[in-house]
Motif scaffolding. Structure first.
Motif, PDB file in Angstrom:
ATOM      1  N   GLU A 153       0.818  -1.222   0.000  1.00 15.55           N
ATOM      2  CA  GLU A 153       0.000   0.000   0.000  1.00 15.55           C
ATOM      3  C   GLU A 153       0.848   1.266   0.000  1.00 15.55           C
ATOM      4  O   GLU A 153       0.408   2.305  -0.475  1.00 15.55           O
ATOM      5  N   ASP A 154       2.058   1.167   0.556  1.00 17.08           N
ATOM      6  CA  ASP A 154       2.902   2.360   0.682  1.00 17.08           C
ATOM      7  C   ASP A 154       3.890   2.511  -0.478  1.00 17.08           C
ATOM      8  O   ASP A 154       4.785   3.332  -0.417  1.00 17.08           O
ATOM      9  N   ASN A 178      -4.370  -3.328  -3.156  1.00 11.26           N
ATOM     10  CA  ASN A 178      -4.276  -1.887  -2.883  1.00 11.26           C
ATOM     11  C   ASN A 178      -2.937  -1.244  -3.220  1.00 11.26           C
ATOM     12  O   ASN A 178      -2.585  -0.202  -2.659  1.00 11.26           O
ATOM     13  N   ALA A 179      -2.172  -1.868  -4.105  1.00 14.27           N
ATOM     14  CA  ALA A 179      -0.957  -1.203  -4.580  1.00 14.27           C
ATOM     15  C   ALA A 179      -1.352  -0.171  -5.626  1.00 14.27           C
ATOM     16  O   ALA A 179      -2.394  -0.298  -6.262  1.00 14.27           O
ATOM     17  N   THR A 180      -0.534   0.852  -5.765  1.00 12.99           N
ATOM     18  CA  THR A 180      -0.721   1.823  -6.847  1.00 12.99           C
ATOM     19  C   THR A 180       0.257   1.419  -7.945  1.00 12.99           C
ATOM     20  O   THR A 180       1.465   1.468  -7.755  1.00 12.99           O
ATOM     21  N   VAL A 181      -0.324   0.974  -9.058  1.00 13.47           N
ATOM     22  CA  VAL A 181       0.504   0.279 -10.053  1.00 13.47           C
ATOM     23  C   VAL A 181       0.536   1.005 -11.395  1.00 13.47           C
ATOM     24  O   VAL A 181      -0.501   1.444 -11.888  1.00 13.47           O
ATOM     25  N   TYR A 194       9.829   6.077 -15.287  1.00  6.80           N
ATOM     26  CA  TYR A 194       8.943   5.242 -14.448  1.00  6.80           C
ATOM     27  C   TYR A 194       9.763   4.338 -13.519  1.00  6.80           C
ATOM     28  O   TYR A 194       9.519   4.284 -12.332  1.00  6.80           O
ATOM     29  N   THR A 195      10.730   3.636 -14.113  1.00  8.84           N
ATOM     30  CA  THR A 195      11.478   2.644 -13.318  1.00  8.84           C
ATOM     31  C   THR A 195      12.286   3.314 -12.214  1.00  8.84           C
ATOM     32  O   THR A 195      12.416   2.776 -11.123  1.00  8.84           O
ATOM     33  N   LYS A 196      12.795   4.488 -12.495  1.00  7.50           N
ATOM     34  CA  LYS A 196      13.653   5.226 -11.546  1.00  7.50           C
ATOM     35  C   LYS A 196      12.876   5.597 -10.281  1.00  7.50           C
ATOM     36  O   LYS A 196      13.456   5.797  -9.223  1.00  7.50           O
ATOM     37  N   ASN A 197      11.560   5.691 -10.404  1.00 11.35           N
ATOM     38  CA  ASN A 197      10.735   6.073  -9.244  1.00 11.35           C
ATOM     39  C   ASN A 197      10.009   4.886  -8.626  1.00 11.35           C
ATOM     40  O   ASN A 197       9.140   5.077  -7.769  1.00 11.35           O
ATOM     41  N   ALA A 198      10.356   3.678  -9.050  1.00  8.84           N
ATOM     42  CA  ALA A 198       9.616   2.498  -8.566  1.00  8.84           C
ATOM     43  C   ALA A 198      10.199   1.980  -7.251  1.00  8.84           C
ATOM     44  O   ALA A 198      11.378   1.627  -7.183  1.00  8.84           O
ATOM     45  N   ASP A 199       9.354   1.933  -6.224  1.00 11.54           N
ATOM     46  CA  ASP A 199       9.791   1.299  -4.964  1.00 11.54           C
ATOM     47  C   ASP A 199       9.864  -0.204  -5.177  1.00 11.54           C
ATOM     48  O   ASP A 199      10.720  -0.882  -4.631  1.00 11.54           O
TER      49      ASP A 199
END
Ligand code: NAD
Length: 280
Positions: A153-154, A178-181, A194-199
């Motif tokens: 979720e986070d 509940n992931a933001t995908v 996109y990838t650079k900001n992916a947790d």
């Protein structure tokens, strides 16, 4: 580096032992049937792997192999298996030889026996969060996320690859948790942004070194689904040196691969439960 490894081999072994115990306690013997048309060398290896694992779990296994068959006759064979109460799970080994309608053949498999989770009916159920048989690789990825207690979720989650086999079902499974995908694909412009900001970054494309170290987020997590064979060696889609920046990463081989096989075996038991509920 070992503490940074998401160890699919270890998790799949643990899950295998749990499954063996559950299957041992069943009153009836479950049966997995693989239909394999043609002589694709990779398919022959994959079918042999499935047979070995199925027997180790305690299932009956049938390799229904046809050198050649007419599409209509193949459909009849699948229908026979659908109606056979001794058959729990059916897999149509892919790829099918040229000229066969994959869509028609896969959708002939009874959704209750569709242990690869590839029928349209089961994909719709997955999207709708209804009990169903989940495609094996996405299911394996979700099991890894759960085993490593990776909260969703986070996180900003990014998937690269939108295939019906991997990326698309994963998108829905993660969304349902509940992931933001964000789902990226071959037409995505500026993939790095996109990838650079992916947790949590999940890559399922099939291109060695598609994701280089400069494209990953520091302290991020990567699940690398890709399998690329170069000079007899296996590689994922993510450059190996990216791990130095990351919190966690799956190796290739030994990451998602073993999870896919165990997920298929788990689906056979799952299929039997679904069939019992429907009084098959
Ligand atoms: P696919 O060819 O069906 O799909 C590839 C996806 O990648 C497509 O959605 C496409 O849009 C996207 N893509 C292609 N080039 C891209 C680019 N430059 N940038 C961004 N996206 C791009 O493949 P698949 O069946 O989904 O498999 C993907 C990879 O995962 C393959 O390497 C396959 O071998 C591997 N795989 C591994 C397992 C396992 O158990 N580990 C299981 C299934 C697939």
């Amino acid at each position: 580096m070992n503490e940074k490894i998401i160890d699919g081999k270890k998790i799949s072994k643990e899950r295998k032992e749990i499954l063996q115990e559950k299957v041992y306690k069943l009153k009836k013997k479950l049966k997995l049937v693989v239909i394999n048309v043609g002589n694709d060398p990779a398919s022959l290896v994959y079918v042999a792997q499935k047979e070995k694992m199925a027997l180790e779990i305690g299932y009956d296994f049938l390799n229904l192999h046809f050198d050649d068959i007419l599409e209509d006759d193949l459909i009849k064979e699948i229908k026979k298996l659908n109606d056979d109460p001794n058959v729990t799970g059916i897999i149509v080994q892919l790829p099918l030889p040229k000229g066969f309608s994959k869509e028609r053949i896969l959708n002939t498999v009874s959704p209750l026996k569709d242990v690869d989770g590839l029928t349209n009916e089961n994909l719709l159920k997955l999207i709708k969060k209804e009990p169903t048989l989940i495609p094996c690789t996405p299911k394996g990825v979700m099991s890894l996320i759960e085993s490593y207690n990776i909260s969703l979720e986070d996180k900003r989650v990014v998937i690269v690859g939108r295939s019906e086999l991997v990326g698309l079902p994963l998108f829905h499974l993660l969304l349902n948790k509940n992931a933001t995908v964000t789902l990226c694909h071959s037409k995505t412009k500026d993939l790095k942004s996109y990838t650079k900001n992916a947790d949590l970054l999940i890559v399922a494309v099939g291109k060695k070194d598609l994701i280089t170290k400069d494209m990953v987020k520091e302290n991020g997590i990567i699940i690398d689904v890709g399998i690329n064979r170069v000079d007899g060696k296996l590689y994922g889609d993510v450059a190996a040196d990216a791990i130095s920046l990351l919190q966690l990463m799956t190796p290739v081989p030994g990451g998602v691969g073993p999870m896919t096989v165990i997920s298929l075996m788990e689906n056979v038991l799952e299929a039997s439960k679904l069939q019992d509920k429907k009084h098959f």
